[in-house]
Design a protein around this motif. Sequence first.
Motif, mmCIF file in Angstrom:
data_model
loop_
_atom_site.group_PDB
_atom_site.id
_atom_site.type_symbol
_atom_site.label_atom_id
_atom_site.label_comp_id
_atom_site.label_asym_id
_atom_site.label_seq_id
_atom_site.Cartn_x
_atom_site.Cartn_y
_atom_site.Cartn_z
ATOM 1 N N MET A 189 0.848 -1.192 0.000
ATOM 2 C CA MET A 189 0.000 0.000 0.000
ATOM 3 C C MET A 189 0.885 1.244 0.000
ATOM 4 O O MET A 189 1.765 1.383 0.847
ATOM 5 N N THR A 190 0.651 2.147 -0.941
ATOM 6 C CA THR A 190 1.437 3.367 -1.068
ATOM 7 C C THR A 190 0.640 4.561 -0.565
ATOM 8 O O THR A 190 -0.513 4.762 -0.956
ATOM 9 N N GLU A 191 1.231 5.355 0.317
ATOM 10 C CA GLU A 191 0.558 6.530 0.860
ATOM 11 C C GLU A 191 0.350 7.570 -0.240
ATOM 12 O O GLU A 191 1.240 7.828 -1.057
ATOM 13 N N LEU A 192 -0.834 8.164 -0.291
ATOM 14 C CA LEU A 192 -1.117 9.186 -1.289
ATOM 15 C C LEU A 192 -0.383 10.477 -0.947
ATOM 16 O O LEU A 192 -0.289 10.866 0.224
ATOM 17 N N ILE A 193 0.132 11.142 -1.969
ATOM 18 C CA ILE A 193 0.860 12.391 -1.784
ATOM 19 C C ILE A 193 -0.129 13.518 -1.504
ATOM 20 O O ILE A 193 -1.209 13.574 -2.093
ATOM 21 N N ARG A 194 0.264 14.438 -0.611
ATOM 22 C CA ARG A 194 -0.583 15.567 -0.225
ATOM 23 C C ARG A 194 0.127 16.875 -0.537
ATOM 24 O O ARG A 194 1.344 16.987 -0.358
ATOM 25 N N VAL A 195 -0.650 17.855 -0.981
ATOM 26 C CA VAL A 195 -0.115 19.187 -1.248
ATOM 27 C C VAL A 195 -1.073 20.223 -0.687
ATOM 28 O O VAL A 195 -2.221 19.917 -0.345
ATOM 29 N N ARG A 196 -0.607 21.454 -0.599
ATOM 30 C CA ARG A 196 -1.428 22.567 -0.182
ATOM 31 C C ARG A 196 -1.971 23.293 -1.417
ATOM 32 O O ARG A 196 -1.453 23.126 -2.519
ATOM 33 N N PRO A 197 -3.013 24.112 -1.256
ATOM 34 C CA PRO A 197 -3.586 24.823 -2.417
ATOM 35 C C PRO A 197 -2.614 25.762 -3.114
ATOM 36 O O PRO A 197 -2.823 26.101 -4.279
ATOM 37 N N ASP A 198 -1.554 26.194 -2.416
ATOM 38 C CA ASP A 198 -0.579 27.093 -3.040
ATOM 39 C C ASP A 198 0.603 26.342 -3.653
ATOM 40 O O ASP A 198 1.629 26.948 -3.987
ATOM 41 N N ALA A 199 0.470 25.031 -3.815
ATOM 42 C CA ALA A 199 1.533 24.248 -4.447
ATOM 43 C C ALA A 199 1.736 24.695 -5.890
ATOM 44 O O ALA A 199 0.832 25.255 -6.520
ATOM 45 N N GLU A 200 2.920 24.462 -6.405
ATOM 46 C CA GLU A 200 3.211 24.791 -7.799
ATOM 47 C C GLU A 200 2.449 23.850 -8.733
ATOM 48 O O GLU A 200 2.438 22.633 -8.519
ATOM 49 N N LEU A 201 1.821 24.425 -9.751
ATOM 50 C CA LEU A 201 1.066 23.619 -10.701
ATOM 51 C C LEU A 201 1.955 22.571 -11.366
ATOM 52 O O LEU A 201 1.535 21.422 -11.555
ATOM 53 N N ASP A 253 3.170 16.873 -12.304
ATOM 54 C CA ASP A 253 4.156 15.783 -12.253
ATOM 55 C C ASP A 253 3.661 14.638 -11.376
ATOM 56 O O ASP A 253 3.801 13.458 -11.732
ATOM 57 N N ILE A 254 3.068 14.972 -10.226
ATOM 58 C CA ILE A 254 2.548 13.938 -9.323
ATOM 59 C C ILE A 254 1.425 13.160 -10.005
ATOM 60 O O ILE A 254 1.386 11.921 -9.961
ATOM 61 N N LEU A 255 0.505 13.871 -10.643
ATOM 62 C CA LEU A 255 -0.621 13.206 -11.294
ATOM 63 C C LEU A 255 -0.156 12.308 -12.435
ATOM 64 O O LEU A 255 -0.657 11.188 -12.597
ATOM 65 N N ASP A 299 -7.425 21.401 2.104
ATOM 66 C CA ASP A 299 -8.115 22.697 2.190
ATOM 67 C C ASP A 299 -8.376 23.312 0.816
ATOM 68 O O ASP A 299 -8.214 24.518 0.630
ATOM 69 N N LEU A 300 -8.807 22.482 -0.127
ATOM 70 C CA LEU A 300 -9.097 23.005 -1.468
ATOM 71 C C LEU A 300 -10.289 23.952 -1.439
ATOM 72 O O LEU A 300 -10.319 24.952 -2.158
ATOM 73 N N ALA A 301 -11.298 23.659 -0.628
ATOM 74 C CA ALA A 301 -12.491 24.504 -0.518
ATOM 75 C C ALA A 301 -12.514 25.169 0.851
ATOM 76 O O ALA A 301 -12.243 24.524 1.868
ATOM 77 N N ASP A 302 -12.845 26.458 0.870
ATOM 78 C CA ASP A 302 -12.892 27.168 2.151
ATOM 79 C C ASP A 302 -14.229 26.940 2.853
ATOM 80 O O ASP A 302 -15.145 26.311 2.320
ATOM 81 N N GLY A 303 -14.323 27.466 4.088
ATOM 82 C CA GLY A 303 -15.509 27.242 4.904
ATOM 83 C C GLY A 303 -16.772 27.817 4.307
ATOM 84 O O GLY A 303 -17.857 27.224 4.433
ATOM 85 N N VAL A 304 -16.673 28.972 3.635
ATOM 86 C CA VAL A 304 -17.846 29.593 3.020
ATOM 87 C C VAL A 304 -18.390 28.709 1.903
ATOM 88 O O VAL A 304 -19.608 28.499 1.778
ATOM 89 N N GLY A 312 -13.304 19.581 3.255
ATOM 90 C CA GLY A 312 -12.736 20.712 2.535
ATOM 91 C C GLY A 312 -11.540 20.350 1.688
ATOM 92 O O GLY A 312 -11.150 21.107 0.792
ATOM 93 N N SER A 313 -10.940 19.201 1.954
ATOM 94 C CA SER A 313 -9.836 18.720 1.130
ATOM 95 C C SER A 313 -10.396 17.925 -0.043
ATOM 96 O O SER A 313 -11.569 17.531 -0.038
ATOM 97 N N ALA A 314 -9.558 17.672 -1.037
ATOM 98 C CA ALA A 314 -10.049 16.988 -2.238
ATOM 99 C C ALA A 314 -9.020 16.022 -2.790
ATOM 100 O O ALA A 314 -7.810 16.278 -2.730
ATOM 101 N N LEU A 315 -9.511 14.934 -3.323
ATOM 102 C CA LEU A 315 -8.703 13.977 -4.065
ATOM 103 C C LEU A 315 -8.856 14.296 -5.548
ATOM 104 O O LEU A 315 -9.972 14.444 -6.041
ATOM 105 N N ILE A 316 -7.736 14.429 -6.238
ATOM 106 C CA ILE A 316 -7.736 14.587 -7.697
ATOM 107 C C ILE A 316 -7.062 13.358 -8.282
ATOM 108 O O ILE A 316 -5.994 12.941 -7.811
ATOM 109 N N TRP A 317 -7.684 12.743 -9.297
ATOM 110 C CA TRP A 317 -7.086 11.557 -9.889
ATOM 111 C C TRP A 317 -7.411 11.470 -11.374
ATOM 112 O O TRP A 317 -8.341 12.107 -11.868
#
Length: 294
Positions: A1-13, A18-20, A30-35, A193-198
Motif C-alpha cells: 500500500m502506497t501513501e497518497l501524496i498531499r499538497v497545499r492549495p498554493d503548491a506549484e502547478l 508531475d505527481i498526477l 483545504d481546497l475549498a474554504d468554509g464559506v 474541505g480537502s479533495a482527491l484529484i485523480w
Amino acid sequence: MTELIRVRPDAELDDVVDILEREGAVIVEDLADGVTLKGLWNDLGPVLDAANHCERGYDGHRTRRVSSLFARTPHLTPVVMQPLYLGSARRIMQKPVHMWVGRSRVEVVPTIQISATQAIQIDPGQGKQPLHRDDSLHLRRHPGPASRVQLMLAMTEFTAENGATLVIPGSHHWDDETPPRYEEASPAAMPAGSALIWLGGVYHSGGANTTDGPRVSLTVSLDLGNLRQEENQYLAVPRDVVMTYPEELRRLLGYDRCPPGVGWFEMQDPHMVLEHESLEQARAAAALIGPEDR
C-alpha cells in the motif's frame, strides 16, 4: 500500500501535474474554504437527505447519490475553477494533436468539458465498491493518454473506517489485463474541505463504511471535449441557470467547440446560442457570418 501524496492549495502547478502523471492521484488539502463548504451543504444537504438509496449494487445499496449539481448550487464554481484542479486538467489533457489536412500539417488543441457531477453519501453498513477505472466509460484502452481528470471533495471527514475513496496509485500505467486488488489500494483519508484529484485511468472505489455516521462528498469530472459527456449537462442545467455562470464555466458545461470541429452550431461556436435571446436569433446571426469567417 502506497501513501497518497498531499499538497497545499498554493503548491506549484508543475509539481501537481508531475505527481498526477507519475502517481495518478494527489490530495489537495483545504481546497475549498468554509464559506464554499457551508454553501454546498445548504444547497445539497436537504436534497441528499431526501434521496433514496441506490438500487444498483454497483452504486451502493446504502449509498445516496444526487446529480445535476450545477443546476442545484452555484457554490460548486470555485471548486471546479480551483487552479490546481482546472490547471492540471488543462495541462494534462489539452495537449497539441497533429494531423494532415491536404498538404498542410495542422496542430490543434482539444478543449475540456465538465462530464459528470454527483453528491455522494455513503451511509453506515455500505460495503466496498468494486475497483474500477472511470475512463472505461469511453471504452479506453490502457496505458494511454489521459482523457479524464476527476475531483472528489470531502464534505465530511474521510477516514479508512467511514468509506474514504480507495485508490491504487500508479495503476493508470497498467494494461487492461492486470486485475486490481484491494490490498494495493490506499484510502484517501482527509478532512472536510480537502479533495482527491485523480486520472480517469486510475483504479479506485468507494470504501466500506463501518462507522455509525455517513461519509459525504461530491465529485466532478473533466473530460476531453471530443468525447460525449457522461452526464448530459444540456438537460441537467437549465439555460437560465447556465446564464448565471461566467463564460469559462459555460464553455466547460459544453457550450464550446472542440477543435477541429466537434460540437458546432450552424458551423459556428455554440456559445453564440447563449449570446442571443432565442435559438432562432442565434441561427439568424450564424447565417450572416460569411464563409471567410467560418
